[in-house]
Every structure is written in C-alpha cells, then in structure tokens.
Design a protein around this motif. Sequence first.
Motif, short mmCIF file in Angstrom:
data_model
loop_
_atom_site.label_atom_id
_atom_site.label_comp_id
_atom_site.label_asym_id
_atom_site.label_seq_id
_atom_site.Cartn_x
_atom_site.Cartn_y
_atom_site.Cartn_z
N VAL A 52 -6.28 -16.30 14.52
CA VAL A 52 -6.08 -15.54 13.74
C VAL A 52 -7.15 -15.28 12.74
N ASN A 53 -7.85 -14.38 12.51
CA ASN A 53 -8.59 -13.95 11.32
C ASN A 53 -9.93 -15.31 11.45
N ASN A 54 -10.26 -15.44 12.65
CA ASN A 54 -11.45 -16.57 12.78
C ASN A 54 -11.16 -17.76 12.64
N GLU A 55 -9.56 -18.32 12.87
CA GLU A 55 -9.29 -19.40 12.43
C GLU A 55 -8.08 -19.91 13.62
N TYR A 56 -8.36 -20.89 14.17
CA TYR A 56 -7.36 -21.48 15.28
C TYR A 56 -5.70 -21.42 14.42
N ALA A 57 -5.03 -20.92 15.26
CA ALA A 57 -3.49 -20.86 14.71
C ALA A 57 -2.69 -21.75 15.33
N LEU A 58 -1.46 -21.95 14.71
CA LEU A 58 -0.47 -22.80 15.34
C LEU A 58 0.64 -22.04 15.90
N PRO A 59 1.46 -22.56 16.82
CA PRO A 59 2.54 -21.61 17.47
C PRO A 59 3.51 -20.97 16.75
N GLY A 60 3.77 -21.71 15.52
CA GLY A 60 4.77 -21.08 14.56
C GLY A 60 4.11 -20.35 13.62
N ASP A 61 2.97 -19.94 13.55
CA ASP A 61 2.26 -19.07 12.52
C ASP A 61 2.60 -17.46 12.81
N THR A 62 3.04 -16.86 11.81
CA THR A 62 3.36 -15.74 11.76
C THR A 62 2.21 -14.52 12.03
N ILE A 63 2.13 -13.53 12.70
CA ILE A 63 1.18 -12.61 13.02
C ILE A 63 1.36 -11.46 12.05
N HIS A 64 0.25 -10.60 11.59
CA HIS A 64 0.44 -9.52 10.50
C HIS A 64 -0.47 -8.60 11.39
N GLU A 65 0.43 -7.38 11.04
CA GLU A 65 -0.32 -6.07 11.76
C GLU A 65 -1.85 -5.78 11.78
N ARG A 66 -2.50 -6.14 10.53
CA ARG A 66 -4.05 -6.05 10.53
C ARG A 66 -4.83 -7.24 10.94
N ASP A 67 -4.16 -8.51 11.31
CA ASP A 67 -5.01 -9.49 11.66
C ASP A 67 -5.78 -9.18 12.81
N GLU A 68 -7.00 -10.07 12.71
CA GLU A 68 -7.93 -10.04 13.91
C GLU A 68 -7.40 -11.22 14.90
N ILE A 69 -7.00 -10.69 15.87
CA ILE A 69 -6.60 -11.69 16.87
C ILE A 69 -7.41 -12.22 18.20
N ALA A 70 -7.72 -13.40 18.50
CA ALA A 70 -8.26 -13.58 19.66
C ALA A 70 -7.68 -14.58 20.61
N ILE A 71 -7.93 -14.40 21.64
CA ILE A 71 -7.35 -15.45 22.80
C ILE A 71 -8.67 -16.42 23.06
N ILE A 72 -8.40 -17.75 23.04
CA ILE A 72 -9.54 -18.53 22.79
C ILE A 72 -9.11 -19.55 24.00
N PRO A 73 -9.75 -19.27 25.54
CA PRO A 73 -9.71 -20.15 26.41
C PRO A 73 -10.55 -21.43 26.12
N PRO A 74 -10.35 -22.37 27.27
CA PRO A 74 -11.14 -23.78 26.92
C PRO A 74 -12.63 -23.28 26.59
N VAL A 75 -13.16 -23.94 25.47
CA VAL A 75 -14.53 -23.68 25.23
C VAL A 75 -15.41 -24.45 25.87
N SER A 76 -16.67 -24.02 26.17
CA SER A 76 -17.91 -24.99 26.93
C SER A 76 -19.04 -24.76 26.56
N GLY A 77 -19.17 -24.41 25.23
CA GLY A 77 -20.52 -24.30 24.67
C GLY A 77 -21.47 -25.72 24.93
N GLY A 78 -22.48 -25.23 24.27
CA GLY A 78 -23.45 -26.54 24.28
C GLY A 78 -24.25 -26.79 25.51
#
Lengths: 80, 140
Positions: A54-80
């Motif tokens: 949420v807004n470029n930060e990892y969120a916790l399951p209990g965090d509340t979502i607000h209408e204008r938040d930027e939300i992204a789904i992050i599947p397992p990362v594999s950079g490097g």
Amino acid sequence: MKINVLAFGVTKEIFGSGLVSLELTNDATIYNLKYALEQQYPRLKQLASYMVAVNNEYALPGDTIHERDEIAIIPPVSGG
Amino acid sequence: MSSTQIILSAETLNIQSCISWIMSPESGGIDVFIGTVRNATKGKTVLKLDFEAYEPMAISEMQKIAKQAFAQWPVQKVLIHHRTGELQIGEVPVIIAVSAAHRDAAFDACRYIIDTLKQTVPIWKKEAFEDGDVWVAAHP
C-alpha cells in the motif's frame, strides 16, 4: 469503495492485466482484499506466497485500505 | 544523498562507471558484486531472462537497504544498480558496490545488500527455456 490494484510478474498473467478494479466495503482490510481477489482469481492461491503493498510499503493483513491508496500485489520477488 | 547511488535501468549497466563512482581517497577497500545471467537452472538450458520491476517501490526498498547498510557498518558509499527488461546470457542484471575504510565492513555490507535485495525488492525475473517461460520462485 472502488479500488485499483496493480499487478506484476506472474500476477499480471493471472489477472490478465497490469491493473484491475475491485469493489470493497469502506473499512476493508488487506485480508478482505486478498479474499476477494482469490475468489475472482483462484490461481492466486497456487502461488508460493504473495504480499500486498500500500503506497509503496509492504502491508499487514489487518491494515485498512483507503480509497485513494496505491495498491499492488507483490508475488514472490526474484530480483538480483 | 551523495554517498548513495541507486539506479533502476532498462539500459546496459556500466561496471567501470560504478567502480569509478564508488572509489574515493578515504576508502581502503571496495567490494563489488556483479550478478550475471547464467545459462542454466537446475540443469535446464536458459535462453534469456526478462526482468520486471514495480519501479517506485523497488527504488524505495533499495534506499531502505542502503540506509540499513550505513546504520549497521562503517561504510562510506553504497551503489545499487539493477536492470529491467530482457537480458541475454552473460549480461549483468545487478551491480552492488560498497566502499569502506577497511575491508570487513565492505564485504559484510555488500553481502547484506544483495541478500536483502533478493528478499524484499519488488523485481521479478522470468526465465525463458526451450519449452516455455517460468516466473522464478512464483510457485512452490
């Protein structure tokens, strides 16, 4: 409220798009969002794991979502 | 912050310019990690890799890692460059460079940075095999 969800990597393929819209209740949490997405896109449950940002930060399951938040789904990362 | 340089780029990474940037008269040691595209995974031939990033968050997560490296070790400069897009075998997806007065801090911080980057930075790679493409680590 209507929220937009960004998708990357494998989740972009699961959603068939890099951006999907979703209707959630006004006090929805990350947990509610994941549940709603998994109903609509059952292949999400086959992933090793996935996080929500949420807004470029990892969120916790209990965090509340607000209408204008930027939300992204992050599947397992594999950079490097 | 001039002691940190973080770049996410669709262009070829320049190893020499990274080393030039990290060198300084105060440094007694520089540690550089260069990731390269390997031609096989678990015995299977890899044709190429494709990197995708959630760019603003990837930059902010890399900044956090650099900040943590400064908090944990007496390092002088930290550089993190990462590629996006299609990379061929032997090309360079990532360069980490760290300078410090003494080598221990440079080695330890460099190791920390690449290990943490692989765990937290929202960048994904897809391996192209002869029989199809696979998003790395996506499925158990």
